[in-house]
Design a protein around this motif. Sequence first.
Motif, short mmCIF file in Angstrom:
data_model
loop_
_atom_site.label_atom_id
_atom_site.label_comp_id
_atom_site.label_asym_id
_atom_site.label_seq_id
_atom_site.Cartn_x
_atom_site.Cartn_y
_atom_site.Cartn_z
N GLY A 165 27.98 68.44 40.42
CA GLY A 165 28.18 69.00 38.94
C GLY A 165 28.18 67.65 38.06
N TYR A 166 27.67 66.48 38.70
CA TYR A 166 27.23 65.38 37.74
C TYR A 166 25.99 64.88 38.17
CZ TYR A 166 32.42 64.54 37.52
OH TYR A 166 33.71 64.68 37.28
N ASN A 167 25.26 64.40 36.87
CA ASN A 167 23.99 63.64 37.13
C ASN A 167 24.12 62.50 37.79
OD1 ASN A 167 23.04 65.74 35.55
ND2 ASN A 167 22.83 64.75 33.71
N ILE A 168 22.99 62.10 38.46
CA ILE A 168 22.83 60.94 39.13
C ILE A 168 23.37 59.46 38.39
CG2 ILE A 168 20.39 60.29 38.68
CD1 ILE A 168 22.29 59.43 41.94
N GLU A 169 23.01 59.49 37.14
CA GLU A 169 23.36 58.40 36.36
C GLU A 169 25.13 58.31 36.07
OE1 GLU A 169 22.16 61.77 33.40
OE2 GLU A 169 21.53 60.96 35.44
N ASN A 170 25.58 59.46 36.18
CA ASN A 170 27.06 59.53 36.12
C ASN A 170 27.79 59.33 37.25
OD1 ASN A 170 26.38 62.60 34.20
ND2 ASN A 170 26.42 60.78 33.36
N SER A 171 27.15 58.99 38.09
CA SER A 171 27.72 59.01 39.81
C SER A 171 27.72 57.59 40.35
CB SER A 171 26.96 59.86 40.57
OG SER A 171 27.19 61.34 40.17
N ILE A 172 28.04 56.77 39.50
CA ILE A 172 27.89 55.20 39.92
C ILE A 172 29.36 54.66 40.53
CG2 ILE A 172 27.38 52.85 39.38
CD1 ILE A 172 25.69 53.93 37.14
N ILE A 173 29.21 53.93 41.67
CA ILE A 173 30.50 53.35 41.81
C ILE A 173 30.09 51.78 41.90
CG2 ILE A 173 31.47 55.20 43.54
CD1 ILE A 173 30.62 53.63 45.85
N ALA A 174 31.09 50.99 41.59
CA ALA A 174 30.98 49.69 41.62
C ALA A 174 32.28 48.83 42.33
CB ALA A 174 30.58 48.97 40.26
N ASN A 175 32.00 47.74 42.67
CA ASN A 175 33.16 46.67 43.22
C ASN A 175 33.44 45.69 42.19
OD1 ASN A 175 34.47 44.57 44.99
ND2 ASN A 175 34.69 46.44 46.36
N PHE A 176 34.89 45.58 42.01
CA PHE A 176 35.20 44.39 41.13
C PHE A 176 36.52 44.14 41.96
CE2 PHE A 176 38.44 42.38 38.52
CZ PHE A 176 37.62 41.21 38.17
N SER A 177 36.25 42.89 42.59
CA SER A 177 37.60 42.22 43.32
C SER A 177 37.94 40.91 42.94
CB SER A 177 37.21 42.31 44.83
OG SER A 177 36.26 41.51 45.25
N TRP A 178 39.21 40.34 43.18
CA TRP A 178 39.40 39.03 42.81
C TRP A 178 40.29 38.53 43.94
CZ3 TRP A 178 38.56 35.79 39.02
CH2 TRP A 178 39.22 34.77 38.86
N ASN A 179 39.77 37.48 44.41
CA ASN A 179 40.33 36.70 45.52
C ASN A 179 40.48 37.55 46.92
OD1 ASN A 179 40.52 34.35 44.23
ND2 ASN A 179 42.70 34.74 43.47
N GLY A 180 39.56 38.36 46.93
CA GLY A 180 39.54 39.68 48.13
C GLY A 180 40.34 40.81 47.63
N ILE A 181 41.11 40.86 46.47
CA ILE A 181 41.85 41.73 46.42
C ILE A 181 41.00 42.84 45.39
CG2 ILE A 181 43.75 42.97 45.20
CD1 ILE A 181 45.20 40.21 46.02
N VAL A 182 40.68 44.30 45.86
CA VAL A 182 39.89 45.12 45.18
C VAL A 182 40.91 45.59 44.04
CG1 VAL A 182 38.64 47.46 45.09
CG2 VAL A 182 38.54 45.92 47.12
N ASN A 183 40.42 45.47 42.83
CA ASN A 183 41.18 46.00 41.58
C ASN A 183 40.66 47.68 41.58
OD1 ASN A 183 41.69 47.08 38.74
ND2 ASN A 183 42.39 44.93 38.64
N GLN A 184 41.62 48.55 41.43
CA GLN A 184 41.41 50.00 41.62
C GLN A 184 41.15 50.60 40.17
OE1 GLN A 184 41.51 51.80 44.55
NE2 GLN A 184 41.51 49.64 45.46
N ALA A 185 41.04 49.79 39.07
CA ALA A 185 40.75 50.45 37.66
C ALA A 185 39.32 50.59 37.67
CB ALA A 185 41.30 49.52 36.78
#
Length: 215
Positions: A165-185
């Motif tokens: 139901g989404y286009n490929i450009e709408n379907s990105i995941i990215a990782n942002f973490s700080w000191n090894g802790i992944v921020n879930q936002a």
Amino acid sequence: MIKLALIDNGIPYHMRNNRNQRIVHKSFLASKCDPSEYKDDKSFHGAVCVGIITSICSDIELWDLNVTDSAGTTQITVLLEALEWCIQNKIKLIHMSLGTINYFDIKPLWIQIKRLLDADAIIVAAYHNRNIKTYPAAYPGVFGVRQDRYGLLGNGQILFQEQKGYNIENSIIANFSWNGIVNQANSYAAPVVTGHIATYLNRKPQQDLMMLWTF
């Protein structure tokens, strides 16, 4: 140097002065109070987003567009005004770690977003943290971003993960973490993508925009 508009809650004055980037601040709120007067943690939302972007690409000219109050909320009319400003000022890269899930906002917001896309602007937007359909992240042509919640990526990495139901450009995941802790936002995952796009545009400003989908 790429010109980047950050549509958020404004960067506090003292933080603007402590950065190497050229920062131009503009508020679209009726109240002209400086974001540095805000008291809760959400006050620094825009500043954190900029910090993530510049940790990946520091070579930017930043237009800091303040549209949300200290609680992180705004009216659709305010957001539309900021987008109109981007159209009139020919902004080519726009970051929005915000969006709407209100059905009545979808059509008027799309009209402005479509005008920007037709002018070859690149827009990165975050999904709602409940990962429900959010706009502009779910519009065709917009880079919609969610946080990597399954540990697939290292810090600062991105991946296209197709969703029904989404286009490929709408379907990105990215990782942002700080000191090894992944921020879930999701709002802190989206700046990772913006930083990579800014880096790409600084290297190849004349490249076909479609190539961004494979960078």
